[in-house]
Motif scaffolding. Structure first.
Motif, PDB file in Angstrom:
ATOM      1  N   LYS A 199     -15.659  -6.883   3.463  1.00  0.00           N
ATOM      2  CA  LYS A 199     -14.956  -6.623   4.712  1.00  0.00           C
ATOM      3  C   LYS A 199     -15.757  -7.117   5.907  1.00  0.00           C
ATOM      4  O   LYS A 199     -15.222  -7.776   6.802  1.00  0.00           O
TER       5      LYS A 199
ATOM      6  N   LEU B 230      -7.226  -6.475   0.501  1.00  0.00           N
ATOM      7  CA  LEU B 230      -6.074  -7.316   0.839  1.00  0.00           C
ATOM      8  C   LEU B 230      -6.279  -8.011   2.179  1.00  0.00           C
ATOM      9  O   LEU B 230      -5.966  -9.195   2.334  1.00  0.00           O
ATOM     10  N   ARG B 231      -6.788  -7.281   3.144  1.00  0.00           N
ATOM     11  CA  ARG B 231      -7.049  -7.897   4.452  1.00  0.00           C
ATOM     12  C   ARG B 231      -8.055  -9.027   4.322  1.00  0.00           C
ATOM     13  O   ARG B 231      -7.910 -10.073   4.958  1.00  0.00           O
TER      14      ARG B 231
ATOM     15  N   GLY C 237      -6.569  -1.717   0.606  1.00  0.00           N
ATOM     16  CA  GLY C 237      -6.108  -2.324   1.852  1.00  0.00           C
ATOM     17  C   GLY C 237      -7.136  -3.247   2.470  1.00  0.00           C
ATOM     18  O   GLY C 237      -6.800  -4.332   2.954  1.00  0.00           O
ATOM     19  N   ARG C 238      -8.385  -2.834   2.476  1.00  0.00           N
ATOM     20  CA  ARG C 238      -9.434  -3.693   3.039  1.00  0.00           C
ATOM     21  C   ARG C 238      -9.589  -4.972   2.234  1.00  0.00           C
ATOM     22  O   ARG C 238      -9.814  -6.045   2.798  1.00  0.00           O
TER      23      ARG C 238
ATOM     24  N   ARG D 292      -6.457   4.079  -0.903  1.00  0.00           N
ATOM     25  CA  ARG D 292      -5.656   3.179  -0.077  1.00  0.00           C
ATOM     26  C   ARG D 292      -6.554   2.223   0.709  1.00  0.00           C
ATOM     27  O   ARG D 292      -6.272   1.023   0.804  1.00  0.00           O
ATOM     28  N   LEU D 293      -7.628   2.753   1.288  1.00  0.00           N
ATOM     29  CA  LEU D 293      -8.496   1.931   2.117  1.00  0.00           C
ATOM     30  C   LEU D 293      -9.205   0.847   1.312  1.00  0.00           C
ATOM     31  O   LEU D 293      -9.338  -0.294   1.771  1.00  0.00           O
TER      32      LEU D 293
ATOM     33  N   LEU E 279       0.824  -1.200   0.000  1.00  0.00           N
ATOM     34  CA  LEU E 279       0.000   0.000   0.000  1.00  0.00           C
ATOM     35  C   LEU E 279       0.863   1.257   0.000  1.00  0.00           C
ATOM     36  O   LEU E 279       0.572   2.228  -0.709  1.00  0.00           O
ATOM     37  N   ASP E 280       1.923   1.250   0.797  1.00  0.00           N
ATOM     38  CA  ASP E 280       2.785   2.425   0.865  1.00  0.00           C
ATOM     39  C   ASP E 280       3.557   2.629  -0.437  1.00  0.00           C
ATOM     40  O   ASP E 280       3.745   3.760  -0.882  1.00  0.00           O
TER      41      ASP E 280
ATOM     42  N   ASP F 102      -9.936  -1.070  10.521  1.00  0.00           N
ATOM     43  CA  ASP F 102     -10.272  -0.797   9.115  1.00  0.00           C
ATOM     44  C   ASP F 102     -11.741  -0.452   8.942  1.00  0.00           C
ATOM     45  O   ASP F 102     -12.353  -0.756   7.914  1.00  0.00           O
TER      46      ASP F 102
ATOM     47  N   CYS G 207       4.790   3.223   8.124  1.00  0.00           N
ATOM     48  CA  CYS G 207       3.506   2.973   8.775  1.00  0.00           C
ATOM     49  C   CYS G 207       2.562   4.123   8.431  1.00  0.00           C
ATOM     50  O   CYS G 207       2.969   5.119   7.819  1.00  0.00           O
ATOM     51  N   TYR G 208       1.318   3.992   8.825  1.00  0.00           N
ATOM     52  CA  TYR G 208       0.270   4.922   8.400  1.00  0.00           C
ATOM     53  C   TYR G 208      -0.499   5.376   9.624  1.00  0.00           C
ATOM     54  O   TYR G 208      -1.026   4.543  10.382  1.00  0.00           O
TER      55      TYR G 208
END
Length: 398
Positions: free
Chosen positions: A333, A258-259, A255-256, A251-252, A105-106, A376, A134-135
């Motif tokens: 999610k 991927l989680r 990222g979500r 990003r969210l 993500l970064d 998240d 980190c975020y």
């Protein structure tokens, strides 16, 4: 770099080629990462040494940083291709770090929104695992679902740089990070929908400090941080002033998703442990597998897995195609978080007291599932957002 919402012309071929890497990644996580989890969980020098060994092994086997850009030293897999192996990698919380995909993500954010000096200084080192990021978005006393109330401030200086003051918490991995992306208000008043920006802050800067560790259900890794007048160079602004929410939204979503993929891998791990336990243990009444209530746990867990996976895959497909995936990511999610908690709970029940102790990963998997329903974005946020979006499509003004 390739847009994270699109796949590029070679996606179909990459997806076909991802089958073999998925098997290799699965073996690596099972054979190399699982046995070291207790050391990695413990933190400190022993964990750092174990992680370094795993990373060297991943590089030697050609499995390092598979979803990161090839021009930066990664494997170059598209998001759709990486999704085919993300479940296997995510079966352990330490899988992404061991295999070099943790900064995905970064890397995408810095590559897209970082200025040339920032990209040159950090991107290749980040992909190589030489530095960590980190975020930091959530703040004490401010719901993470209400970013407009962000209290952290960034004041523009005459030289174009910024002075950042504020406090953040539940910042994953802050104690070992070299850089932290901070959401701060650069203009406007508290509560305004405009005026929020993202700044990349080197953690070695004067005024940056880790206030305390915040164990989540007893597990380390989250931190509260303070920024006491930290000076940030002008070129460490990501995007333009006021663009934080748009960048964070991209990003969210990714990222979500991927989680969710990783939670599927962890739930599959819990399910396999449950079935193995049922097949190999029993008592005076016969094998556990012959007991109807145990069979019910197996059925319920399998049903949860099989009904959640298509939701996650639908979200993956929409993001890969560059389409609006907000509803599908919200559904996935909530479903994946609940599913992981449910499957881990069934597996613990079938294990009995052994499922509560340190000899299986089940307590950790259950803990991850429970925390996932808040981190998240809590279930309630996603439920409300999805329902309002659906109702608007039916002429309702929710």
């Amino acid at each position: 770099m390739e847009d994270p919402r699109t796949d590029g012309g070679g996606a179909a071929g990459q997806e076909a080629e991802a089958v073999a890497p998925a098997e290799r990644v699965g073996r690596f996580v099972r054979d190399r990462v699982f046995p070291r989890e207790s050391v990695l969980d413990g933190g400190g020098p022993a964990a750092a040494e174990a992680l370094a060994v795993l990373r060297a092994e991943a590089r030697a086997e050609g499995l390092w940083a598979l979803p990161l850009p090839a021009e930066l030293g990664g494997g170059g897999l598209s998001f759709a291709a990486y999704a085919e192996l993300a479940e296997a990698e995510g079966a352990s919380d330490h899988g992404p770090a061991a295999l070099g995909s943790a900064p995905l993500l970064d890397v995408r954010m810095l590559d897209r929104y970082g200025r040339p000096g920032v990209r040159e200084a950090y991107l290749k080192r980040l992909v190589a695992g030489e530095i960590r990021t980190c975020y930091a978005m959530t703040e004490p006393g401010v719901p993470g679902t209400d970013p407009f109330r962000t209290a952290t401030r960034a004041e523009r200086l005459p030289d174009g740089g910024w002075r950042v003051t504020g406090r953040k918490w539940f910042t994953s991995g802050a104690a070992g990070a070299d850089l932290v992306t901070v959401m701060a208000r650069t203009s406007g008043a508290d509560g305004d929908r405009e005026g929020l920006s993202l700044l990349l802050v080197p953690t070695g800067s004067a005024g940056f400090r880790v206030v305390r560790e915040l164990p989540v259900l007893g597990v380390a890794g989250q931190y509260e941080i303070a920024l006491d007048g930290v000076l940030v160079p002008a070129d460490h602004l990501l995007g333009e002033p006021g663009e934080a929410l748009a960048i964070a939204g991209e990003r969210l979503l990714l990222g979500r998703t991927l989680r969710c993929l990783r939670w599927l891998g962890q739930a599959q791990r819990a399910f396999d442990l449950m079935c193995e336990r049922a097949a190999t243990h029993g008592g005076s009444r016969g094998p556990l597998a012959d007991q109807q209530l145990v069979q019910a746990h197996v059925f319920d867990a399998l049903l949860a897995l099989r009904t959640t996976r298509p939701l996650v895959r639908e979200a993956v497909a929409l993001i890969a195609a560059g389409q609006d995936a907000r509803t599908e990511v919200g559904l996935a999610k909530v479903a994946a978080a609940r599913m992981l908690q449910q499957v881990a709970d069934c597996a613990i029940q079938v294990h009995g007291a052994a499922g509560l102790g340190p000899d299986t990963p089940l307590p950790g998997l259950f803990r991850t599932g429970r925390a996932a329903r808040i981190l998240d974005g809590p279930d309630e946020l996603h439920i409300t957002a999805v329902a309002r979006r659906v109702l608007r499509g039916h002429g309702r003004s929710a």
